[in-house]
Scaffold this motif. Structure first.
Motif: not given
Ligand code: AVJ
Ligand code: FE
Length: 440
Positions: A214, A352, A358
């Motif tokens: 992420t 995001a 992200r």
């Protein structure tokens, strides 16, 4: 998206050209003439070469090709031809001195604005939707990033300063990886007006299920690889990467040094402790690839990266950016040299993707596993030397842009490339892994 009417296009082109020039002026006025003509690294041109090359490209495309004007300084074309002279040889060329280079770029710009004023911005392929003006603004911004790299390589006290980017909410817990479900998605674009040739055309690509980090890999995580003997164990490295480690005695990212039991780094003229929570910066493709193997993972392919950054699972459409089709804002991404460093990992929640990935856009360029190759249906435009001559296994693709990339040169489809040994660029990475059979 870009305005459809000519006046909207004209003002957008004007703005993009003016933004680029403001940044060029900043980067070339914060050091003295000696520093503008010096070679700070054999990997880079003297700053004054970039400055006049920016003007010369603008002269060739906007004045001569679009405007049909007579050449202003045809005798300097060869000095500023990137293919005639490697960067290391440029200090020896008969370069325009700083004052002349500035005056030349300004003279070209004045005439280019006159050409813009008269252009219908419709019809002719090079002018359609203001493409030539957008291309020239992107070219200048790309050289501004190149000049910022030269500033980072330069010795001596800081010439540039900027406030740090916003820190993420440390109380927030975010997952370390997400599953990107398998299936087709549309890669590349046929509609983004200022997309460059290598981003075209849009084409359906099947991407099997995979897991993706992420956030980019942090300096702290990278230090674990180093502490675990990452640089002394051939198992993690591609043979040519291992050869580079041995030949140059590599043991840390570029600009890092160990002092008093601590890792420090030189960052834009300031020595500071390595920021553990920021994305690792100044690593080669080989280092990124070795870290990923050590972690039991791998680099994402370019198609995986773009699917994570653009595919909207709710609609099946490809978005322009992870957050949607709207242009970047300071809340969504760390772009445009507003800051001189990436935000700590987990930053920019407003940027995001639908799946919660992200910092895909901005912060650090991200190395991908992929070679730089043309998409099916690729056509070189408007010149072979922008992309086509670089296609092949020698160059690896980077995605997403860094804090040093202007929004005009950053999109979900934008492709950058470099040699896998290069470390001076503002590059980091994130890792991926295959999803098991049960996830397909
Ligand atoms: C796309 C960043 C690899 O700087 O070599 C500038 C951009 N092309 N002038 C580069 C570019 C021509 C290019 N990169
Ligand atoms: Fe160039």
């Amino acid at each position: 998206p870009l305005e459809a009417d000519s006046e909207g296009l004209r003002s957008r082109a004007l703005q993009a050209l003016a933004d680029a020039r403001r940044r060029t002026e900043l980067l070339t006025s914060c050091v003295d003439d000696g520093e503008l003509t010096a070679q700070h690294s054999p990997l880079m041109s003297p700053l004054v070469w970039d400055l006049a090359h920016i003007g010369n490209q603008e002269e060739q495309w906007l004045l001569r090709t679009v405007g049909g004007r007579e050449a202003l300084r045809p005798e300097i074309d060869s000095v500023y031809d990137a293919f005639e002279h490697p960067r290391s040889a440029r200090p020896a060329l008969p370069l325009l001195p700083p004052a002349e280079a500035r005056a030349y770029a300004a003279e070209v710009r004045g005439r280019a604005l006159d050409v813009l004023e008269r252009s219908p911005l419709r019809g002719a392929p090079l002018e359609d939707a203001g493409f030539a003006f957008g291309m020239v603004a992107q070219h200048e911004q790309q050289h501004d990033e190149t000049m910022l790299i030269t500033h980072q390589l330069r010795r001596g006290p800081a010439a540039l300063t900027a406030p740090p980017p916003p820190a993420p909410d440390t109380a927030e817990r975010i997952r370390s990886e997400v599953l990107v479900p398998g299936g087709p998605f549309t890669m590349g674009t046929s509609v983004e007006p200022w997309a460059l040739d290598n981003e075209r055309p849009a084409h359906a690509t099947f991407v099997p299920s995979f897991f993706l980090d992420t956030t980019p890999v942090s300096c702290g995580a990278y230090l674990e690889f180093m502490a675990d003997g990452g640089y002394t164990d051939a198992r993690w490295w591609r043979p040519d990467g291992w050869a580079a480690v041995r030949e140059h005695g590599l043991r840390a990212p570029l600009f890092w040094r160990r002092e008093g039991g601590q890792w420090l780094r030189r960052h834009f003229g300031v020595v500071e402790p390595v920021p553990l929570d920021e994305p690792v910066l100044h690593v080669s493709w080989y280092e990124a690839d070795a870290y990923a193997r050590w972690a039991g993972r791998r680099l994402p392919t370019e198609a995986e990266w773009e699917k994570a950054a653009r595919h909207d699972p709710a609609t099946g459409r490809s978005l322009r950016y992870p957050w949607g089709d709207a242009d970047p804002t300071p809340e969504r991404a760390n772009l445009g040299q507003r800051h001189l460093r990436p935000a700590p990992v987990g930053g920019y929640p407003a940027g995001a993707s639908p799946l919660g990935v992200r910092q895909l856009i901005g912060d650090v360029w991200e190395w991908t596993a992929s070679d730089f190759l043309p998409y099916p249906g690729f056509a070189a435009f408007p010149y072979r030397e922008y992309s086509e001559v670089f296609f092949g296994p020698g160059h690896k693709v980077l995605r997403g842009g860094s804090f040093a990339v202007d929004p005009v040169a950053c999109r979900g489809t934008f492709r950058n490339w470099d040699l896998p040994v290069r470390r001076q660029i503002f590059a980091g990475f994130r890792t991926a892994r295959d999803a098991g059979e049960d996830q397909l």
